[in-house]
Design a protein around this motif. Structure first.
Motif, PDB file in Angstrom:
ATOM      1  N   ALA A   4       0.834  -1.207   0.000  1.00 50.07           N
ATOM      2  CA  ALA A   4       0.000   0.000   0.000  1.00 50.07           C
ATOM      3  C   ALA A   4       0.863   1.249   0.000  1.00 50.07           C
ATOM      4  O   ALA A   4       0.553   2.232  -0.695  1.00 50.07           O
ATOM      5  CB  ALA A   4      -0.943  -0.004   1.202  1.00 50.07           C
ATOM      6  N   GLY A   5       1.955   1.233   0.758  1.00 50.68           N
ATOM      7  CA  GLY A   5       2.851   2.378   0.797  1.00 50.68           C
ATOM      8  C   GLY A   5       3.536   2.605  -0.537  1.00 50.68           C
ATOM      9  O   GLY A   5       3.728   3.749  -0.962  1.00 50.68           O
ATOM     10  N   LEU A   6       3.907   1.504  -1.196  1.00 46.70           N
ATOM     11  CA  LEU A   6       4.522   1.615  -2.519  1.00 46.70           C
ATOM     12  C   LEU A   6       3.532   2.218  -3.508  1.00 46.70           C
ATOM     13  O   LEU A   6       3.887   3.101  -4.286  1.00 46.70           O
ATOM     14  CB  LEU A   6       5.006   0.249  -3.008  1.00 46.70           C
ATOM     15  CG  LEU A   6       5.640   0.206  -4.399  1.00 46.70           C
ATOM     16  CD1 LEU A   6       6.829   1.162  -4.493  1.00 46.70           C
ATOM     17  CD2 LEU A   6       6.068  -1.206  -4.736  1.00 46.70           C
ATOM     18  N   LEU A  25       2.825   1.261 -11.702  1.00 46.22           N
ATOM     19  CA  LEU A  25       1.469   0.950 -11.223  1.00 46.22           C
ATOM     20  C   LEU A  25       0.775  -0.029 -12.177  1.00 46.22           C
ATOM     21  O   LEU A  25       0.109  -0.967 -11.740  1.00 46.22           O
ATOM     22  CB  LEU A  25       0.634   2.223 -11.085  1.00 46.22           C
ATOM     23  CG  LEU A  25       0.913   3.101  -9.873  1.00 46.22           C
ATOM     24  CD1 LEU A  25       0.181   4.423 -10.007  1.00 46.22           C
ATOM     25  CD2 LEU A  25       0.514   2.378  -8.594  1.00 46.22           C
ATOM     26  N   VAL A  26       0.929   0.203 -13.460  1.00 47.73           N
ATOM     27  CA  VAL A  26       0.337  -0.689 -14.453  1.00 47.73           C
ATOM     28  C   VAL A  26       0.914  -2.093 -14.292  1.00 47.73           C
ATOM     29  O   VAL A  26       0.173  -3.080 -14.251  1.00 47.73           O
ATOM     30  CB  VAL A  26       0.560  -0.159 -15.894  1.00 47.73           C
ATOM     31  CG1 VAL A  26       0.153  -1.199 -16.929  1.00 47.73           C
ATOM     32  CG2 VAL A  26      -0.195   1.144 -16.113  1.00 47.73           C
ATOM     33  N   ARG A  72      -5.852  -0.716  -6.796  1.00 44.98           N
ATOM     34  CA  ARG A  72      -6.429  -1.876  -7.482  1.00 44.98           C
ATOM     35  C   ARG A  72      -7.949  -1.745  -7.577  1.00 44.98           C
ATOM     36  O   ARG A  72      -8.534  -1.973  -8.628  1.00 44.98           O
ATOM     37  CB  ARG A  72      -6.040  -3.158  -6.763  1.00 44.98           C
ATOM     38  CG  ARG A  72      -6.486  -4.395  -7.497  1.00 44.98           C
ATOM     39  CD  ARG A  72      -5.868  -5.627  -6.921  1.00 44.98           C
ATOM     40  NE  ARG A  72      -4.421  -5.500  -7.087  1.00 44.98           N
ATOM     41  CZ  ARG A  72      -3.542  -6.448  -6.829  1.00 44.98           C
ATOM     42  NH1 ARG A  72      -3.943  -7.599  -6.369  1.00 44.98           N
ATOM     43  NH2 ARG A  72      -2.259  -6.244  -7.014  1.00 44.98           N
ATOM     44  N   ALA A  73      -8.594  -1.365  -6.482  1.00 48.62           N
ATOM     45  CA  ALA A  73     -10.046  -1.201  -6.493  1.00 48.62           C
ATOM     46  C   ALA A  73     -10.448  -0.073  -7.444  1.00 48.62           C
ATOM     47  O   ALA A  73     -11.433  -0.192  -8.190  1.00 48.62           O
ATOM     48  CB  ALA A  73     -10.556  -0.914  -5.085  1.00 48.62           C
ATOM     49  N   TRP A  74      -9.695   1.021  -7.433  1.00 45.38           N
ATOM     50  CA  TRP A  74      -9.974   2.147  -8.321  1.00 45.38           C
ATOM     51  C   TRP A  74      -9.868   1.718  -9.780  1.00 45.38           C
ATOM     52  O   TRP A  74     -10.748   2.021 -10.597  1.00 45.38           O
ATOM     53  CB  TRP A  74      -9.000   3.284  -7.991  1.00 45.38           C
ATOM     54  CG  TRP A  74      -9.118   4.500  -8.830  1.00 45.38           C
ATOM     55  CD1 TRP A  74     -10.148   5.388  -8.856  1.00 45.38           C
ATOM     56  CD2 TRP A  74      -8.135   5.001  -9.759  1.00 45.38           C
ATOM     57  NE1 TRP A  74      -9.879   6.408  -9.741  1.00 45.38           N
ATOM     58  CE2 TRP A  74      -8.643   6.194 -10.303  1.00 45.38           C
ATOM     59  CE3 TRP A  74      -6.886   4.561 -10.155  1.00 45.38           C
ATOM     60  CZ2 TRP A  74      -7.942   6.937 -11.242  1.00 45.38           C
ATOM     61  CZ3 TRP A  74      -6.181   5.300 -11.084  1.00 45.38           C
ATOM     62  CH2 TRP A  74      -6.715   6.476 -11.618  1.00 45.38           C
TER      63      TRP A  74
END
Length: 177
Positions: A4-6, A25-26, A72-74
């Motif tokens: 989560a921090g990353l 992120l991708v 991920r949820a977004w």
């Protein structure tokens, strides 16, 4: 650094315009987004296309992602909205096609058989002759345009069209008309 921090660090960098951070992120989330969309769509090719659209949309909307929100949820939410949009578009297409089919006049009897016979007769023509016939008789090219397109002499195109037309008429049981 925890996952989560990353993600938070990468989102912050992406919001500042870092394409490398967004690329990371991708990489971190594309497998999950694709898997979600594949399960949702049931069509792997469409799911992959929707995943691409999802990441394109995410790049333009990265500034709207709330601090602390699950990336991920977004991303899955964006993907799901893309999926719903595709479903609505497919439904509209089906309605348009059904309407067009309902308004289309019925095909004359024997048209399908005639088409099959013509395709078979065309298949029997030599390739150069078939190409000349297809361009000049079916696509309304002039002999000169067909000669240019096919890289053949004008006289050759004219003779191919004449011989091809005669062979088609003979194969289809027509006269010299």
């Amino acid at each position: 650094m925890n996952p989560a921090g990353l993600d938070e660090a990468l989102v912050a960098a992406a919001k500042d315009g870092s394409t490398d951070a967004f690329s990371r992120l991708v990489e971190r989330h594309q497998q999950a987004v694709r898997a979600f969309l594949r399960r949702t769509c049931g069509d792997w090719a469409q799911a992959d296309d929707l995943a691409q659209e999802t990441f394109l949309a995410a790049w333009s909307r990265i500034g709207r992602l709330q601090a602390g929100a699950s990336v991920r949820a977004w991303l899955c939410g964006i993907g799901y909205n893309k999926h719903l949009t595709a479903l609505r578009g497919a439904a509209r297409s089906r309605v348009r096609e059904a309407s067009w089919e309902a308004e289309r006049p019925p095909a004359p009897a024997g048209m399908a058989e005639d088409r099959l016979a013509l395709e078979a007769a065309m298949a029997d023509l030599p390739p150069d002759q078939r190409a000349c016939v297809a361009l000049c008789l079916a696509a309304d090219f002039s002999h000169a345009e067909a000669a240019e397109a096919l890289g053949l002499p004008l006289g050759t195109v004219k003779s191919h069209v004449s011989r091809g037309r005669a062979r088609l008429l003979q194969a289809l049981g027509g006269g010299d008309a």
